[in-house]
Design a protein around this motif. Structure first.
Motif, PDB file in Angstrom:
ATOM      1  N   GLY A  82       0.727  -1.317  -0.073  1.00 17.04           N
ATOM      2  CA  GLY A  82       0.035  -0.142   0.090  1.00 17.04           C
ATOM      3  C   GLY A  82       0.685   1.247   0.097  1.00 17.04           C
ATOM      4  O   GLY A  82       0.285   2.486  -0.055  1.00 17.04           O
ATOM      5  N   GLN A  83       2.098   1.321   0.107  1.00 13.90           N
ATOM      6  CA  GLN A  83       3.062   2.339   0.171  1.00 13.90           C
ATOM      7  C   GLN A  83       4.308   2.156  -0.256  1.00 13.90           C
ATOM      8  O   GLN A  83       4.877   0.785   0.201  1.00 13.90           O
ATOM      9  CB  GLN A  83       3.018   3.058   1.804  1.00 13.90           C
ATOM     10  CG  GLN A  83       3.261   2.413   2.729  1.00 13.90           C
ATOM     11  CD  GLN A  83       3.121   2.741   4.090  1.00 13.90           C
ATOM     12  OE1 GLN A  83       1.971   2.730   4.335  1.00 13.90           O
ATOM     13  NE2 GLN A  83       4.091   3.118   5.016  1.00 13.90           N
ATOM     14  N   ILE A  84       5.257   2.943  -0.012  1.00 14.02           N
ATOM     15  CA  ILE A  84       6.511   2.949  -0.231  1.00 14.02           C
ATOM     16  C   ILE A  84       7.334   4.030   0.654  1.00 14.02           C
ATOM     17  O   ILE A  84       6.961   5.275   0.155  1.00 14.02           O
ATOM     18  CB  ILE A  84       7.177   2.628  -1.532  1.00 14.02           C
ATOM     19  CG1 ILE A  84       6.542   1.315  -2.139  1.00 14.02           C
ATOM     20  CG2 ILE A  84       8.810   2.661  -1.539  1.00 14.02           C
ATOM     21  CD1 ILE A  84       6.984   1.315  -3.954  1.00 14.02           C
ATOM     22  N   ASP A  85       8.124   3.823   1.234  1.00 16.15           N
ATOM     23  CA  ASP A  85       8.897   4.885   2.127  1.00 16.15           C
ATOM     24  C   ASP A  85      10.280   5.169   1.840  1.00 16.15           C
ATOM     25  O   ASP A  85      10.762   6.207   2.079  1.00 16.15           O
ATOM     26  CB  ASP A  85       8.490   4.853   3.568  1.00 16.15           C
ATOM     27  CG  ASP A  85       7.194   4.491   3.970  1.00 16.15           C
ATOM     28  OD1 ASP A  85       6.312   5.360   4.294  1.00 16.15           O
ATOM     29  OD2 ASP A  85       6.627   3.267   4.276  1.00 16.15           O
ATOM     30  N   ILE A  86      10.784   4.026   1.641  1.00 18.57           N
ATOM     31  CA  ILE A  86      12.411   4.040   1.348  1.00 18.57           C
ATOM     32  C   ILE A  86      12.688   3.207   0.073  1.00 18.57           C
ATOM     33  O   ILE A  86      12.277   2.044  -0.075  1.00 18.57           O
ATOM     34  CB  ILE A  86      13.095   3.531   2.516  1.00 18.57           C
ATOM     35  CG1 ILE A  86      13.124   4.344   3.891  1.00 18.57           C
ATOM     36  CG2 ILE A  86      14.680   3.378   2.255  1.00 18.57           C
ATOM     37  CD1 ILE A  86      12.994   3.735   4.857  1.00 18.57           C
ATOM     38  N   VAL A  87      13.404   3.490  -0.709  1.00 15.60           N
ATOM     39  CA  VAL A  87      13.796   2.919  -2.070  1.00 15.60           C
ATOM     40  C   VAL A  87      15.404   2.985  -1.901  1.00 15.60           C
ATOM     41  O   VAL A  87      15.854   3.963  -1.873  1.00 15.60           O
ATOM     42  CB  VAL A  87      13.351   3.505  -3.230  1.00 15.60           C
ATOM     43  CG1 VAL A  87      13.998   2.679  -4.303  1.00 15.60           C
ATOM     44  CG2 VAL A  87      11.712   3.518  -3.388  1.00 15.60           C
ATOM     45  N   ILE A  88      16.270   1.936  -2.208  1.00 22.61           N
ATOM     46  CA  ILE A  88      17.355   1.643  -1.993  1.00 22.61           C
ATOM     47  C   ILE A  88      17.988   1.033  -3.334  1.00 22.61           C
ATOM     48  O   ILE A  88      17.651  -0.215  -3.716  1.00 22.61           O
ATOM     49  CB  ILE A  88      17.916   0.996  -0.855  1.00 22.61           C
ATOM     50  CG1 ILE A  88      17.705   1.535   0.450  1.00 22.61           C
ATOM     51  CG2 ILE A  88      19.483   0.835  -1.171  1.00 22.61           C
ATOM     52  CD1 ILE A  88      18.081   0.831   1.610  1.00 22.61           C
ATOM     53  N   ALA A  89      18.528   1.894  -4.465  1.00 22.61           N
ATOM     54  CA  ALA A  89      19.095   1.391  -5.859  1.00 22.61           C
ATOM     55  C   ALA A  89      20.463   0.689  -5.328  1.00 22.61           C
ATOM     56  O   ALA A  89      21.298   1.336  -5.355  1.00 22.61           O
ATOM     57  CB  ALA A  89      18.915   2.375  -6.774  1.00 22.61           C
TER      58      ALA A  89
END
Length: 294
Positions: A114-121
């Motif tokens: 339902g959400q995304i708070d942190i993305v690490i590429a």
């Protein structure tokens, strides 16, 4: 004189090779600080990505792990669940070079959590550390850019809207190589240098998203083994928990003033905060710029 240029482009602070008290994740684990947060990590089937996913899960986050190969990705997800019995883990196979595949991975994460708070590429690659840039296979050389730059761009582009909604964090795994000129590593060093500038653009164009480019330290990964001819296990490498703990610290809200900048997991962030914050902010430090020492 070293044939590697840029070795002096560093901060005069204590350098760490393992987790140190200021960034210890243990209080975050105990308090379940990231409960209710959702973290998406690319290149998460092994190494730094898998270690970081486990750390966020231990701190209470739900995690989506993304990588090319389903078999190793499923093994990574199983390892996280084994380490954290209540972990909420979604494994999504995707090649970061494929914009649609990354978009679909983000949508699958949103559908599940339902959400995304942190993305690490975190996904990255390189050619063998050898030869001159003109002697390398051109397709192999360019593939490094496809993964290291296009992959980071695809990951950010696909996740920008949920991150704007959550006022979240985007971390791109860079390298000290971004500051070095290492013979035989042109594709890797140039692409990582470009990653730093990409992060600066994210900070300028999307100020509601906090973003960092991070050198994770010298970690003994599969990429190390694949790109170097020598057996480097005799070298003293950094703990893989060091970059994981650093990322937990960076996304905790305690150092948002470093938004849009390059950092090294080896640098003592407490010392930087206490002794260098004013000059970094006022002088626009830790970004790519032309500097003429005179």
């Amino acid at each position: 004189m070293s044939i590697i240029n840029g070795l002096d482009e560093n901060l005069p602070v204590t350098h760490h090779h393992d987790v140190y008290p200021a960034i210890s994740p243990e209080p975050l684990f105990a308090a379940q600080t990231y409960r209710g947060k959702v973290v998406l990590i690319t290149g998460a089937s092994r190494g730094i990505g898998a270690e970081t996913a486990t750390a966020y899960a231990r701190a209470g986050a739900s995690v989506a792990v993304v990588a090319r190969w389903k078999g190793t990705l499923d093994e990574s997800a199983a390892a996280i669940r084994s380490a954290v019995s209540e972990a909420q883990v979604l494994a999504v196979p995707a090649d970061v070079r494929d914009a649609k595949a990354v978009h679909d991975a983000v949508q699958a994460t949103l559908s599940r959590f339902g959400q995304i708070d942190i993305v690490i590429a975190n996904a990255g690659t390189a050619t063998k550390l050898s030869g001159t840039l003109d002697s390398k296979d051109p397709d192999d050389w360019w593939n490094t850019f496809e993964v290291n730059i296009r992959g980071v761009y695809n990951t950010f582009r696909a996740s920008v809207m949920p991150l704007k909604t959550s006022k979240g964090y985007f971390i791109a795994i860079s390298s000290v190589g971004a500051q070095l000129r290492v013979p035989g590593a042109s594709d890797y060093c140039i692409s990582k240098h470009a990653v730093n500038r990409l992060v600066e653009y994210i900070a300028i164009e999307h100020p509601s998203i906090k973003t960092f480019s991070l050198h994770p330290g010298e970690i003994y990964t599969q990429l190390q083994k694949d790109t170097r001819d020598v057996d480097d296990r005799s070298v003293k490498y950094d703990s893989p928990l060091l970059p994981a703990a650093t990322m937990l610290y960076l996304t905790s809200g305690r150092v948002d003033w470093l938004n849009g900048r390059y950092l090294s997991a080896n640098w003592d962030l407490e010392v930087i905060e206490k002794e260098m914050k004013e000059i970094i902010v006022t002088k626009g430090g830790l970004v790519n710029k032309l500097c003429i020492p005179f």
